[in-house]
Design an enzyme around this catalytic site. Structure first.
Site, PDB file in Angstrom:
ATOM      1  N   HIS A 248       0.850  -1.199   0.000  1.00 61.72           N
ATOM      2  CA  HIS A 248       0.000   0.000   0.000  1.00 61.72           C
ATOM      3  C   HIS A 248       0.881   1.242   0.000  1.00 61.72           C
ATOM      4  O   HIS A 248       1.936   1.255   0.620  1.00 61.72           O
ATOM      5  CB  HIS A 248      -0.899  -0.029   1.246  1.00 61.72           C
TER       6      HIS A 248
ATOM      7  N   ASP B 227     -11.371   1.619  -0.601  1.00 59.19           N
ATOM      8  CA  ASP B 227     -10.510   2.495   0.198  1.00 59.19           C
ATOM      9  C   ASP B 227     -11.285   3.246   1.294  1.00 59.19           C
ATOM     10  O   ASP B 227     -11.030   4.421   1.558  1.00 59.19           O
ATOM     11  CB  ASP B 227      -9.747   3.484  -0.693  1.00 59.19           C
TER      12      ASP B 227
HETATM   13 MN    MN Z   1      -5.805   2.895   0.887  1.00 59.24          MN
END
Ligand code: MN
Length: 335
Positions: A174, A297
């Site tokens: 990430h 997200d």
């Molecule tokens: Mn993220």
């Protein structure tokens, strides 16, 4: 259509408190100074996001219900434990994983997770990987890009990769802000942030892993990149083309395979934060429908927009199913 979202964020109160202590020190990584102050800020928006990150129970499930998300694959939000010293980071990662496992146990049909590790202590990370691999609901690992400016191609991370490779756990790489050595020109105009700097950082990180020959040493590695592959799919032909030139003139050593071959075999990408049909269609052509996974997200992006994009984007229905949930079931071994 069923939706499994695979890049969904949480944080523990303990990690957030330690961020606060870290930010109070005299020397703070420049990217973390920017991001940490924003994340722990007192504006209504920052406080709401912080509450959403801490909530692994009813509030999160209600938000999933409202947006039409069947399952979240959770991971500790960037920069996680990676800004701490090795002892603190290792302890807080372990605790965050226990909090995660307990939350999943309360909602086993709605939540699954990626375990955090502290690369600062590669042997400790390996021990934690071996521990969490046996825990119900843990389906892979999360690393939030650089750790104190260092990337995972460095030889000292070998114990970590030995464990990941042996246990066959997908590793989600990430983004976070660019590392201290590259962040200078990103600081103006907010370019260190998710619109550009995050992809520059995570894309560089993935390319360093490819160009270092890491995937020859650990052939079972599977790396997941968010944000439609952090721009790498767009550049893949040029990456190969200029790599071959550099090999011809002796500027770089020859890898066993082309950079694109490592990328197409060892990487999966997700749609997090990118609701853009041209980007998805290009990624479908470059990677194929089996290697693209839906992500929303949460709580940073609009989950409603991500769901609406997934429901309406112009792709065949079979492809929509693969991206929305089937690939997640296969890649992460979900039920
Ligand atoms: Mn993220």
């Amino acid at each position: 259509m069923r939706k499994i979202a695979v890049e969904e964020a949480y944080v523990t109160a303990e990690i957030a408190a330690e961020w606060g202590r870290e930010l109070a020190k005299k020397t703070v990584e420049p990217g973390f100074r920017m991001m940490g102050q924003t994340m722990l800020g007192q504006s209504p928006g920052a406080r709401r996001v912080h509450e959403q990150l801490l909530d692994l129970g009813a509030g999160r499930i209600a938000a999933m219900d409202a947006a039409g998300i069947d399952m979240q694959l959770l991971s500790v939000t960037a920069p996680g434990v990676q800004v701490f010293d090795p002892v603190t980071a290792t302890a807080l990662a372990r605790h965050a994983n226990d909090v995660l496992v307990a939350a999943i146990a309360r909602h086993p049909t709605r939540l699954a997770g990626l375990a955090a590790v502290a690369p600062q202590d590669p042997s400790g990370a390996a021990t934690e990987i071996e521990r969490v691999a046996g825990l119900a609901g843990i389906k892979g690992l999360i690393i939030n890009s650089h750790t104190h400016g260092e990337y995972l191609d460095h030889a000292r991370y070998a114990p970590l990769f030995e464990a990941v490779n042996a246990l066959r756990l997908p590793l989600y790489l990430h983004p976070r802000e660019p590392s201290p050595a590259m962040i200078g020109p990103f600081l103006d105009y907010g370019l260190y942030f998710a619109g550009w700097g995050f992809a520059a950082e995570a894309g560089l990180h993935a390319m360093r892993m490819i160009m270092s020959g890491l995937f020859d040493r650990y052939p079972a590695l599977r790396i997941v990149l968010g944000h439609m592959g952090e721009s790498i799919p767009f550049w893949l032909q040029r990456i190969d083309n200029r790599y071959l030139l550099q090999v011809r003139i002796g500027a770089v050593g020859k890898l066993a395979r082309l950079p694109s071959e490592y990328f197409l075999e060892h990487f999966l990408i997700t749609t997090s934060g990118v609701c853009f049909e041209p980007a998805l269609r290009m990624c479908l052509e470059v990677l194929g429908a089996e290697r693209i996974l839906f992500a929303a997200d949460y709580p940073y992006e609009s989950v409603e927009e991500a769901v609406s994009f997934m429901d309406t984007v112009n792709v065949p229905e079979g492809v929509r199913e693969q991206i929305a949930w089937r690939n997640a079931v296969r890649v992460f071994g979900l039920d």
